[in-house]
Each structure stands twice: as structure tokens, then as C-alpha cells.
Design an enzyme around this catalytic site. Structure first.
Site, PDB file in Angstrom:
ATOM      1  N   ARG A  55      -4.426  -0.582 -13.377  1.00  0.00           N
ATOM      2  CA  ARG A  55      -5.117  -0.364 -11.978  1.00  0.00           C
ATOM      3  C   ARG A  55      -6.543   0.173 -11.752  1.00  0.00           C
ATOM      4  NH1 ARG A  55      -1.599   2.471  -7.852  1.00  0.00           N
ATOM      5  NH2 ARG A  55      -2.744   1.213  -6.628  1.00  0.00           N
ATOM      6  N   GLN A  85      -5.179   6.770   2.219  1.00  0.00           N
ATOM      7  CA  GLN A  85      -4.135   6.841   1.171  1.00  0.00           C
ATOM      8  C   GLN A  85      -4.548   6.116   0.069  1.00  0.00           C
ATOM      9  OE1 GLN A  85       0.000   6.312   3.208  1.00  0.00           O
ATOM     10  NE2 GLN A  85      -1.600   5.088   4.426  1.00  0.00           N
ATOM     11  N   HIS A 103      -4.453  11.029  -1.403  1.00  0.00           N
ATOM     12  CA  HIS A 103      -3.704  10.640  -2.417  1.00  0.00           C
ATOM     13  C   HIS A 103      -4.457  10.802  -3.560  1.00  0.00           C
ATOM     14  CE1 HIS A 103      -0.346   8.686   0.104  1.00  0.00           C
ATOM     15  NE2 HIS A 103      -0.394   9.924   0.378  1.00  0.00           N
ATOM     16  N   CYS A 114      -4.172  22.904 -16.698  1.00  0.00           N
ATOM     17  CA  CYS A 114      -5.101  24.164 -15.917  1.00  0.00           C
ATOM     18  C   CYS A 114      -5.619  23.701 -14.742  1.00  0.00           C
ATOM     19  CB  CYS A 114      -6.392  24.380 -16.961  1.00  0.00           C
ATOM     20  SG  CYS A 114      -7.550  23.121 -16.952  1.00  0.00           S
ATOM     21  N   CYS A 133     -10.195  23.322 -20.510  1.00  0.00           N
ATOM     22  CA  CYS A 133      -9.207  24.240 -21.471  1.00  0.00           C
ATOM     23  C   CYS A 133      -9.126  23.840 -22.780  1.00  0.00           C
ATOM     24  CB  CYS A 133      -8.025  24.519 -20.725  1.00  0.00           C
ATOM     25  SG  CYS A 133      -6.894  23.044 -20.702  1.00  0.00           S
ATOM     26  N   GLU A 198       0.703  -7.223   9.938  1.00  0.00           N
ATOM     27  CA  GLU A 198       2.018  -7.310  10.852  1.00  0.00           C
ATOM     28  C   GLU A 198       2.321  -5.839  11.006  1.00  0.00           C
ATOM     29  OE1 GLU A 198       5.433  -8.747   8.419  1.00  0.00           O
ATOM     30  OE2 GLU A 198       4.277 -10.612   8.095  1.00  0.00           O
TER      31      GLU A 198
HETATM   32  P1  NAD Z   1       2.114  -0.462   1.439  1.00  0.00           P
HETATM   33  O1  NAD Z   1       2.054  -1.286   0.466  1.00  0.00           O
HETATM   34  O2  NAD Z   1       3.292   0.181   1.982  1.00  0.00           O
HETATM   35  O3  NAD Z   1       1.726  -1.442   2.760  1.00  0.00           O
HETATM   36  C1  NAD Z   1       0.669  -2.177   3.023  1.00  0.00           C
HETATM   37  C2  NAD Z   1       0.393  -2.780   4.463  1.00  0.00           C
HETATM   38  O4  NAD Z   1      -0.838  -3.397   4.267  1.00  0.00           O
HETATM   39  C3  NAD Z   1       1.359  -3.328   5.179  1.00  0.00           C
HETATM   40  O5  NAD Z   1       1.747  -2.583   6.277  1.00  0.00           O
HETATM   41  C4  NAD Z   1       1.079  -4.757   5.185  1.00  0.00           C
HETATM   42  O6  NAD Z   1       1.321  -5.273   6.588  1.00  0.00           O
HETATM   43  C5  NAD Z   1      -0.487  -4.443   5.319  1.00  0.00           C
HETATM   44  N1  NAD Z   1      -1.390  -5.561   4.912  1.00  0.00           N
HETATM   45  C6  NAD Z   1      -1.228  -6.333   3.852  1.00  0.00           C
HETATM   46  N2  NAD Z   1      -2.173  -7.140   3.582  1.00  0.00           N
HETATM   47  C7  NAD Z   1      -3.093  -6.979   4.473  1.00  0.00           C
HETATM   48  C8  NAD Z   1      -4.327  -7.210   5.070  1.00  0.00           C
HETATM   49  N3  NAD Z   1      -4.810  -8.478   4.458  1.00  0.00           N
HETATM   50  N4  NAD Z   1      -4.799  -6.952   6.207  1.00  0.00           N
HETATM   51  C9  NAD Z   1      -4.433  -5.840   6.926  1.00  0.00           C
HETATM   52  N5  NAD Z   1      -3.077  -5.354   6.624  1.00  0.00           N
HETATM   53  C10 NAD Z   1      -2.507  -5.672   5.449  1.00  0.00           C
HETATM   54  O7  NAD Z   1       0.961   0.459   1.405  1.00  0.00           O
HETATM   55  P2  NAD Z   1       0.673   1.760   2.036  1.00  0.00           P
HETATM   56  O8  NAD Z   1       1.170   2.022   3.482  1.00  0.00           O
HETATM   57  O9  NAD Z   1      -0.894   2.277   1.954  1.00  0.00           O
HETATM   58  O10 NAD Z   1       1.512   2.743   1.025  1.00  0.00           O
HETATM   59  C11 NAD Z   1       0.969   3.980   0.983  1.00  0.00           C
HETATM   60  C12 NAD Z   1       0.969   4.139  -0.471  1.00  0.00           C
HETATM   61  O11 NAD Z   1       0.194   2.940  -1.155  1.00  0.00           O
HETATM   62  C13 NAD Z   1      -0.327   5.291  -0.788  1.00  0.00           C
HETATM   63  O12 NAD Z   1       0.424   6.119  -1.747  1.00  0.00           O
HETATM   64  C14 NAD Z   1      -1.411   4.696  -1.614  1.00  0.00           C
HETATM   65  O13 NAD Z   1      -1.855   5.371  -2.396  1.00  0.00           O
HETATM   66  C15 NAD Z   1      -0.767   3.256  -2.355  1.00  0.00           C
HETATM   67  N6  NAD Z   1      -1.587   2.526  -2.469  1.00  0.00           N
HETATM   68  C16 NAD Z   1      -3.004   2.298  -2.813  1.00  0.00           C
HETATM   69  C17 NAD Z   1      -3.826   0.954  -3.280  1.00  0.00           C
HETATM   70  C18 NAD Z   1      -5.277   1.096  -3.274  1.00  0.00           C
HETATM   71  O14 NAD Z   1      -5.718   2.349  -3.471  1.00  0.00           O
HETATM   72  N7  NAD Z   1      -5.781   0.124  -3.230  1.00  0.00           N
HETATM   73  C19 NAD Z   1      -3.066   0.012  -3.413  1.00  0.00           C
HETATM   74  C20 NAD Z   1      -1.489  -0.045  -3.387  1.00  0.00           C
HETATM   75  C21 NAD Z   1      -0.854   1.198  -2.788  1.00  0.00           C
END
Ligand code: NAD
Length: 228
Positions: A55, A85, A103, A114, A133, A198
Site C-alpha cells: 500500500r 481517515q 488513523h 517504546c 530504543c 453515493e
Molecule cells: P470506505 O471504503 O468504507 O468507503 C469509501 C467511500 O468512498 C464510500 O462511501 C464510497 O461511496 C466513496 N467513494 C468511492 N469512490 C468515490 C469517488 N470517486 N468519489 C467520491 N466518493 C467515492 O472508506 P472509509 O469510509 O474511508 O473507511 C474508513 C477506513 O478506510 C479508514 O480507516 C481509512 O483509514 C481507510 N482507508 C484509507 C485509504 C487511504 O488512505 N487512501 C484507502 C482505503 C481505506
């Protein structure tokens, strides 16, 4: 106008970084309990480090999209607290300073022994040694896993409570405590807006649906022009 913004994986989707819960999302390909919990790390640290090495490599190659750039512009002209997040650095690359990474970050390491945190852009291995450490085998990404407590929650909640508007962008609203931010805003009488591909089904005053790279710049233009 003070604005508190929460972003999720959806804002980075068009930069090529997979979301978690969408069709083809990361959690359809990997077992969350294996790669995103302290217990999974305890059982098989090499597997967890490999997952995040992959990642991190993706995130190193990713470029901010129009939505990240638009928020960067908004941060220059308005009183914005950006809460994310996301563990990528696309907000920073898009010009936003001081985003609250609740996050954590793919680009920091944390010593499980540590608690030392340091910048780390390369692959991690079970042989890595903590520079503070000196313990080997305890180096992990500085990412908040399921079952761990998010960072900077007091700052995030205070910014939401004192904002004029709370905006949630590209998050499914399934991971707490961030999923509860909309209720915190409403209890404090703060207006709420969701921008998402959505609607998440959360209790927002207004929802605008569409791809982040389209609807976020459009919304930022609306805010900037309303300022006059
Ligand atoms: P999720 O996967 O639960 O939800 C993704 C959301 O993004 C959905 O509501 C979807 O409708 C929306 N989405 C998808 N494509 C889109 C677009 N092109 N434009 C606008 N909206 C779009 O992700 P979340 O809600 O962020 O879940 C939280 C967890 O996911 C966190 O812990 C976060 O750290 C982690 N996460 C982070 C990354 C990153 O850093 N890029 C990637 C994946 C997950």
C-alpha cells in the site's frame, strides 16, 4: 465561516488508491482481522508489513486529484480544519497543511515496544530496529488498526463543535468514532453536508452525489464565491 471537513478513502479513489468497502475494495481481497488488527500483527508481522509495504508503494506513486487540490485552495482562503481517515499523503501534496490524520500515516513508523514515531517512506521488515530504543522486530506502520484508539480526537471533535459547517467527503460512515462526527455536529447545531459517490445514509442536512474530483471543486467554488 469555519469549516470542519472529514475525508475518507473515496477522495483518494480517483488517485488510484483502493477504498475499503466498495466493490473490489481492499476488504474483499484481504482479511481485515489478519492485516489491520494488533492481533493479526502479533500472529504474523511479516504478512502485515508486506500488506502495508504494498500500500505504501501504491501511495508513493499516487498523485493528488482535483478534489485534494480544491481542498488545498480552500485551506488558503478559509478557516478549515481538515480531518482525514486516510493514511496517504495526498492532502499534503494537494496543498493542505496541518491535516489531522486520525488513523495515522503510511509514511511513519511506530515502535510497538517504546512508542517512538519517525518518518519512514521505504519498505518495512521484521528485522528493522527502532532508532530510539534499539529493539528489533517491533517496528510497524504508524497506522491505527481496528481495536486501537484514533489519534487527535479531542482536536477533531472541538473543531467540529465550533464549526459553522461540517462536510463529510468520500467516507462510508461505517468506522467509528469518525462515523459519529455527523451526530456530534448536529448536536452542536452545526450544518452538515455530505459529498459522496453515493449517499452513505447518514443524517446530513444536504447530500451531493458524484465523483469527488467533480463535486468537491464545484462545492469549493460555491463556498469561495459566496464569500464574495
Ligand atoms: P470506505 O471504503 O468504507 O468507503 C469509501 C467511500 O468512498 C464510500 O462511501 C464510497 O461511496 C466513496 N467513494 C468511492 N469512490 C468515490 C469517488 N470517486 N468519489 C467520491 N466518493 C467515492 O472508506 P472509509 O469510509 O474511508 O473507511 C474508513 C477506513 O478506510 C479508514 O480507516 C481509512 O483509514 C481507510 N482507508 C484509507 C485509504 C487511504 O488512505 N487512501 C484507502 C482505503 C481505506
Amino acid at each position: 465561516m469555519r469549516i470542519a471537513i472529514l475525508t475518507g478513502a473515496g477522495i483518494s479513489a480517483e488517485s488510484g488508491l483502493g477504498t475499503f468497502r466498495d466493490k473490489d475494495g481492499l476488504w474483499t481481497q484481504f482479511d481485515l482481522a489478519e492485516v489491520a488488527t494488533p492481533e493479526g500483527y502479533g500472529r504474523n508481522p511479516a504478512k502485515v508489513l508486506d500488506f502495508y509495504n504494498m500500500r505504501r508503494a501504491n501511495a508513493r506513486d499516487a498523485k493528488p486529484n482535483a478534489a485534494h487540490h480544491a481542498l488545498g485552495r480552500l485551506c488558503d482562503t478559509h478557516d478549515v480544519t481538515l480531518i482525514t481517515q486516510n493514511i496517504d499523503d495526498l492532502h499534503e501534496q494537494g496543498g493542505a497543511k496541518d491535516a489531522l490524520h486520525i488513523h495515522g500515516s503510511l509514511f511513519e513508523a511506530l515502535c510497538a515496544a517504546c512508542g517512538h514515531v519517525w518518518p519512514h517512506r521505504d519498505d518495512m521488515s521484521v528485522r528493522d530496529v527502532c532508532p530510539d530504543c534499539g529493539t528489533a522486530g517491533t517496528v510497524r506502520p504508524n497506522i491505527v488498526w481496528f481495536g486501537e484508539i484514533p489519534y487527535l480526537m479531542d482536536e477533531a471533535v472541538a473543531a467540529i463543535r465550533t464549526a459553522d459547517l461540517f462536510v463529510s467527503i468520500g467516507t462510508s460512515g461505517t468506522v467509528y468514532p469518525a462515523a459519529g462526527f455527523v451526530e456530534i455536529a448536529q448536536e452542536a447545531g452545526v450544518g452538515t453536508l455530505e459529498l459522496n459517490l453515493e449517499a452513505s445514509g447518514g443524517r446530513f442536512d444536504e447530500v451531493r452525489e458524484g465523483a469527488a474530483s467533480v463535486i468537491v471543486p464545484k462545492w469549493v467554488d460555491d463556498v469561495v464565491s459566496a464569500k464574495g
